[in-house]
Structure formats: C-alpha cells, structure tokens
Design an enzyme around this catalytic site. Sequence first.
Site, PDB file in Angstrom:
ATOM      1  CG  ASP A   6      44.131  43.564  16.543  1.00  0.00           C
ATOM      2  OD1 ASP A   6      44.596  42.412  16.982  1.00  0.00           O
ATOM      3  OD2 ASP A   6      43.879  44.403  15.438  1.00  0.00           O
ATOM      4  CB  SER A   7      43.242  39.266  19.960  1.00  0.00           C
ATOM      5  OG  SER A   7      44.398  39.915  21.155  1.00  0.00           O
ATOM      6  CG  ASP A   9      47.414  44.639  18.565  1.00  0.00           C
ATOM      7  OD1 ASP A   9      48.255  44.595  17.853  1.00  0.00           O
ATOM      8  OD2 ASP A   9      47.335  43.793  18.050  1.00  0.00           O
ATOM      9  CE  LYS A  69      51.090  42.975  17.878  1.00  0.00           C
ATOM     10  NZ  LYS A  69      50.015  42.782  16.616  1.00  0.00           N
ATOM     11  CD  GLU A  73      47.297  42.585  12.139  1.00  0.00           C
ATOM     12  OE1 GLU A  73      46.818  41.778  13.191  1.00  0.00           O
ATOM     13  OE2 GLU A  73      46.657  42.479  10.554  1.00  0.00           O
ATOM     14  CD  GLU A  98      48.339  35.300  14.648  1.00  0.00           C
ATOM     15  OE1 GLU A  98      47.561  34.772  14.184  1.00  0.00           O
ATOM     16  OE2 GLU A  98      48.626  37.041  14.450  1.00  0.00           O
TER      17      GLU A  98
END
Length: 272
Positions: A52-53, A91, A121, A123, A190
């Site tokens: 999602d970066s 993501d 993925k 979070e 991270e």
Amino acid sequence: MSVAKKEYKRITVKTLVDMKANGEKISMLTAYDFTMAKIVDGSGIDVILVGDSASNVMAGHETTLPITLDQMIYHASSVVRAVERALVVVDLPFGSYQSDPKEALRSAIRIMKESGGHAVKLEGGKEVKESIKRILNAGIPVMGHLGLTPQSIYKFGTYTVRAKEEEEAKRLKEDALMLEKAGCFAIVLEKIPAKLAKEVAKSVSIPIIGIGAGNGVDGQVLVLHDMIGMTHEFHPRFLRRYMNLYEDMTAAISQYVEDVKTEDFPNSEEQY
C-alpha cells in the site's frame, strides 16, 4: 554463516518456511507495475510485495491511508502479469479489513480473484485475529505485519522506532506468537530494535521479514523506489541505496531536452 542460495522454480509460502528452516535468507522488494515487476522477478527476488506504499510512491499521498481496494487490485494485477518465479503478496488497504471480519474476507477474496495474487498482508495483532482466521479459513495465505504499522500512523503520531519500551515489546512478542498460531505463513517486522526482532525470529517457526529490524531476522524487505534511488528525500537509517536513479534520470532527461532544443535529436540516422 551464510547459506548457499538454492534454485527454486517457483516460490510458494511453503518455500519460505523451508528457507527459514534451512537457514537461507529471504529477499523481498515492492513493485507496483508490470515493467518494474518483470525486472525485479527476473533478478531472482523471492517475494514481491504489492504494498500500500503505492499510495506514497505512485500516487504522491502523504500516508498509505488513501489508497483503495480497487487501486490495490489494479497494481497487483499489473505485477502478477509480469511474474514467473516470485511469490506475490498484496497489501489489504486501510479500511478493507479492520472493522468486520466478513469485510476482511470479502476484500481478500477480491484481491485473489481479480488480481491473481498469491497471498495477502495485513497489519496488526490480536485486534485483527478474527479477520485473519476468516481469510485463512477460505484458503488464502496471510502475512502479518507488526511494529511500525503505517496504516496506524495517526494513532502513533510519528514514524519513530516502535517497541523500545518493555510493555510494547512484550505485546509485540505475544502478537507474533498469536499470528503464528493463527496460521500466518510469515510476519513483517517494521522499525523495531534489532535485539527484539532477533528474539521474535527465534521464537517462531515462520519467517520474520525485517525492514529497519536488523539482520537477526529471516529476510529483508525494502521499497524498490527507495532502494534504487528514484526517491531522494527519504533517508532512514535502515535504507541502503544500491543506485542513484534520481540523479541519473534527471541528467538523462535534461540532456534529451537540450538535444531536442538544439535539434541534435533526432539525427540523420534516427529518422526514416
């Protein structure tokens, strides 16, 4: 002691677990489009993260929060069409899984069906446990993400190192064990202390992929555009730039502009 790189025709989630068991480090980079993904895959990377970066790198947003599920599927589809060897992890974007496990499952299914990605993925720790279970029960592999979780940046208020204090470090270790028990095939850690990351990697049997988490983990991930120097204003301690494409591209484009203005391009051999 380094372990010789083995040849794998196709990387799967099982491959990654086997690599950890064999002591072989895992390489992971982001990609968001066909052309870059083809280069990255052809270079022998193990995992490509459609992160999602893309919200920052491709769209210019300040955070990862604005990117949508439809946009993530678009980027992931472009990457999947280029890849022959690497495992493609996508993501789940902010808002697509946090509030409702059923919504999380619908989002993960859309990514798998519409993009062709190999895993998702997300979070978080215990707060997203039920969402993870729903997704895994549908047969979709899940990679976890702990430590600095960019989708929660407004809660943290800063991008500083996480889990430096004992209480937060304890929660992180508990969450890592929970993610392994729930069935995640790997976890990204991270921006946490290297000592803590090494402890977590030793405490679980699934791969731990670090970004700003030291070298005591099972693999590393970087944002491709940072690693090759296309971005130039981002200077975290964990980033090693292997190229300086910003300067090279700026010089090349400036030369092209000059050649067009002076009528040097195209020359007699560059026309029909």
